[in-house]
Design an enzyme around this catalytic site. Sequence first.
Site, PDB file in Angstrom:
ATOM      1  N   ARG A  16      12.647  -1.556  -8.452  1.00 19.84           N
ATOM      2  CA  ARG A  16      12.199  -0.957  -6.828  1.00 19.84           C
ATOM      3  C   ARG A  16      13.412  -0.866  -6.017  1.00 19.84           C
ATOM      4  NH1 ARG A  16       7.406  -4.806  -5.328  1.00 19.84           N
ATOM      5  NH2 ARG A  16       8.540  -6.081  -6.924  1.00 19.84           N
ATOM      6  N   LEU A  18      14.673   1.364  -4.376  1.00 19.61           N
ATOM      7  CA  LEU A  18      14.398   2.304  -3.240  1.00 19.61           C
ATOM      8  C   LEU A  18      13.701   1.529  -2.165  1.00 19.61           C
ATOM      9  CD1 LEU A  18      14.772   4.984  -1.975  1.00 19.61           C
ATOM     10  CD2 LEU A  18      12.747   5.713  -3.040  1.00 19.61           C
ATOM     11  N   LYS A 117      -3.959  11.417   0.673  1.00 21.16           N
ATOM     12  CA  LYS A 117      -3.793  11.248  -0.901  1.00 21.16           C
ATOM     13  C   LYS A 117      -3.550  12.527  -1.230  1.00 21.16           C
ATOM     14  CE  LYS A 117      -5.812   7.045  -0.695  1.00 21.16           C
ATOM     15  NZ  LYS A 117      -6.578   5.767  -0.913  1.00 21.16           N
ATOM     16  N   GLY A 437      -9.413  -8.160   5.542  1.00 18.53           N
ATOM     17  CA  GLY A 437      -9.397  -9.021   4.488  1.00 18.53           C
ATOM     18  C   GLY A 437      -8.195  -9.730   4.516  1.00 18.53           C
ATOM     19  N   GLU A 489      -6.765 -13.674   1.888  1.00 22.52           N
ATOM     20  CA  GLU A 489      -6.132 -13.201   0.621  1.00 22.52           C
ATOM     21  C   GLU A 489      -4.989 -13.559   0.140  1.00 22.52           C
ATOM     22  OE1 GLU A 489      -7.070  -9.003   0.235  1.00 22.52           O
ATOM     23  OE2 GLU A 489      -8.849  -8.930   1.450  1.00 22.52           O
ATOM     24  N   CYS A 521       4.452   0.205  -3.122  1.00 24.85           N
ATOM     25  CA  CYS A 521       4.176   0.385  -4.546  1.00 24.85           C
ATOM     26  C   CYS A 521       2.929  -0.380  -5.108  1.00 24.85           C
ATOM     27  CB  CYS A 521       5.432   0.014  -5.594  1.00 24.85           C
ATOM     28  SG  CYS A 521       7.038   0.821  -4.875  1.00 24.85           S
ATOM     29  N   HIS A 646     -15.557  -1.179   2.515  1.00 21.50           N
ATOM     30  CA  HIS A 646     -14.309  -0.765   3.169  1.00 21.50           C
ATOM     31  C   HIS A 646     -13.775   0.447   2.736  1.00 21.50           C
ATOM     32  CE1 HIS A 646     -10.590  -0.104   5.166  1.00 21.50           C
ATOM     33  NE2 HIS A 646     -10.002  -0.445   4.084  1.00 21.50           N
ATOM     34  N   HIS A 699      -0.797   1.080   9.157  1.00 22.04           N
ATOM     35  CA  HIS A 699       0.482   1.594   8.332  1.00 22.04           C
ATOM     36  C   HIS A 699       1.578   1.849   9.367  1.00 22.04           C
ATOM     37  CE1 HIS A 699      -3.149   2.755   6.007  1.00 22.04           C
ATOM     38  NE2 HIS A 699      -2.192   2.442   5.047  1.00 22.04           N
ATOM     39  N   CYS A 731      -7.527  -1.136   8.028  1.00 20.22           N
ATOM     40  CA  CYS A 731      -7.296  -1.478   6.540  1.00 20.22           C
ATOM     41  C   CYS A 731      -6.742  -3.183   6.851  1.00 20.22           C
ATOM     42  CB  CYS A 731      -6.400  -0.826   6.086  1.00 20.22           C
ATOM     43  SG  CYS A 731      -6.377  -0.840   3.977  1.00 20.22           S
TER      44      CYS A 731
HETATM   45  N1  GLN Z   1      -9.388  -6.336   1.589  1.00 17.37           N
HETATM   46  C1  GLN Z   1      -8.188  -5.711   1.300  1.00 17.37           C
HETATM   47  C2  GLN Z   1      -7.119  -5.978   1.973  1.00 17.37           C
HETATM   48  O1  GLN Z   1      -7.406  -6.284   3.345  1.00 17.37           O
HETATM   49  C3  GLN Z   1      -8.393  -4.090   1.382  1.00 17.37           C
HETATM   50  C4  GLN Z   1      -7.236  -3.328   1.287  1.00 17.37           C
HETATM   51  C5  GLN Z   1      -7.510  -1.801   1.324  1.00 17.37           C
HETATM   52  O2  GLN Z   1      -8.378  -1.314   1.622  1.00 17.37           O
HETATM   53  N2  GLN Z   1      -6.657  -1.116   0.698  1.00 17.37           N
HETATM   54  O3  GLN Z   1      -5.960  -6.251   2.004  1.00 17.37           O
HETATM   55 ZN    ZN Z   2      -8.098   0.096   3.437  1.00 15.73          ZN
END
Ligand code: GLN
Ligand code: ZN
Length: 765
Positions: A16, A18, A117, A437, A489, A521, A646, A699, A731
């Site tokens: 990885r 890059l 995507k 999360g 998490e 990645c 989600h 993001h 997210c």
């Molecule tokens: N629960 C995941 C997080 O918060 C959801 C990630 C996702 O939707 N790509 O990282």
């Molecule tokens: Zn998400």
Amino acid sequence: MTTTHSLGFPRIGRQRELKFALERYWKNAITEEALLEVAANLRIQNWQDQAALDWLPTGDFSLYDHVLDTSFMLGNVPERISQSAGKKMDHYFRLARGRSVSDDADCACVSAGELTKWFDTNYHYIVPEFDKNTRFSLNAGQLLQQIREARQQHDRVKPVILGPVTYLWLGKCKDATDKHDLLDDLIHAYEQLFKALKDEGVTWVQIDEPVLVMELNESWKHALRKTYYQLQAAPVKLMLTTYFGQLQENLQLACELPVDGVHLDAVTARDEVAKIIDWLPSHKILSLGVINGRNIWKTDLNAALDWLEPVHARLQERLWLAPSCSLLHVPIDLDSEQALTHDIRSWLAFAVQKLQEVKVLATALDHGREAVSEALQENRAAIESRRQSESVHSAAVNSRLLEINPAMSRRKSSYAQRAAEQRRKIPLPLFPTTSIGSFPQTQTIRQARLDFRKDRLSAEAYRLAMQKEIEHCVREQEALDLDVLVHGEPERNDMVEYFGEQLAGFALTQHGWVQSYGSRCVKPPILYGDVSHTHEITVEWIQYAQSLTGKPVKGMLTGPVTMLNWSFVRDDQPRSETCKQLALAIRDEVLALEKAGIAIIQIDEAALREGLPLRKSQWQTYLDWAILAFGIAANGVEDSTQIHTHMCYSEFNDIMEAIARMDADVITIETSRSAMELLDAFDQYHYPNEIGPGVYDIHSPNIPSMDAIADLMRNAARRIPIHRLWVNPDCGLKTRNWEEVRPALKNMVAASRYLAAHFRTVPAR
Ligand code: GLN
Ligand code: ZN
């Protein structure tokens, strides 16, 4: 002789490289020159890895995204970016991710391009933007430079170009402009491009038009004809490349376009090979993508030769062989994997090995199977070993599958009844706040996981380290005054890989990285056998988090459809069957969480939409089994347990009805970068349950203001009754740092409180 080529190679590097170079550049830790040098070295390595092929791809490399590169090459850079200060590289990364480097002072009001995507893959591209002022002007310096570099490695170099029609198709108009009105100007830019390529000594150009596997209306078909009739005069040969699906009703069109060759994805469109041979004019090359560029299984080479030999006999020199699509979607080299069992390893092929397979097939066609008898024998043994392996098939899993009935996938009562019970059990304010999360994955967290994996940390020490992280995360959320907390998490490297590690039926790689977007990645687990739940996975962590606080803690799981879509899955049974196995396994974990007293459980289906077949006619079938699987996983709980899900996208206008059928109590979705485009869907369809439109674009490193968040929510409140609205980021926050997350969430909570006060007078429904 059969000609071999490849459509594109992974860019990130075996280690990885890059990713790490980009991230250091963004932190100002290395210079632009240093970044470009890493990139140049990776390209050299890639060409060496592909050196045995007759034609090497070039221009497939990108620092961030090849669609973004195409926008820059065509001079299609939104004004807000092109007018901003700095050099081209600053503009490039601002459009990619909102800012060039971490202390980018000139990015204040520059929003990043939308990330979406790439067809039905988990690769994301930056959506080209069009408006009435869009003009194209060629700027091919970078591509030409790469061609020169490639030339030093190999004399047969084939540039890979995103075709004009697919480029238009992928973009979005920011005003009422009709994309088709831009075509003439766009074609003109491509004409100039081909002239420049010719001047560089290029003969063959790979021009990717994957739109040809989509359902096209007349105006798109017309755009294809017009484009390629006009480009017919190009002074280079064009290999029109399609992938990811069958051509179906576009097959004749693809054959008739005046190009010099056509590439067909002969993995998904194997049935169309005979037809395309019949239709293709006899002066054209047919390139067949015979090795699956989307999965990691060895190809059954003997079986492939069975059908390829007659094709070769007929086409002779006109036959080219390649992987089905760019190898961007698979890890680079199986030789990097030392921890897989001997059996499983023998079943696999990564990018490098896939190109070897292409070579073996070409040699067998040209010189007979005897010429590669050893390779073919080895391949046969591996295919047989996988077919018969006891680690693949489990009688217990099978008998459980037989017990599935539709009632298992439905909740006991209606949403309205459940919501009332849930409110009694867990009262929440108006505009409740929560997160998706994950919280920042700091260096300490990653180090602890690594040390544990490498046996440098005992299980007990690791547990304590994670508990400490969970406690920190809970305290931070309490301080921010969020309403529904999460454990953060810390124990998860990745939402899919983590569960892959815990469930039976999966194998994990050490270096099997695949680019998701930019420097991000993922390492998809390999689902090789029947899946089952063998022990509680998340209960202990979530229970621990709940023990620390009086606020509700939401349990956090990855849903079956996402597990399926983000893993490399077996190809020896239908995906729908594999998904049912996953659903039963996740169901076990949901029920274990509920039993442990967790009242809110989120089951992420981040990847549900990207699993949609490219053709709408096949959507219903997919949605039916995907929604059934989600229901099996989620809906076995009591009314008082609140199920969240989600999704990482906002385009669900067209699948709203299916999303509603999932019947999650709360759905959180991405919306901030697409300016709440999603909400348009609510004008047409009345979504019955609760929803949290994402108000913080995770993001991007930018921090949304309270006003911006309140505006987005007010916009939402125009369409959705406020008692069904939640406030949350787009997210998970794992890729951000606490310095960004704290102020952003503070603004988010402030916006929620402000709105709650403002709307207090609205009566509950
Ligand atoms: N629960 C995941 C997080 O918060 C959801 C990630 C996702 O939707 N790509 O990282
Ligand atoms: Zn998400």
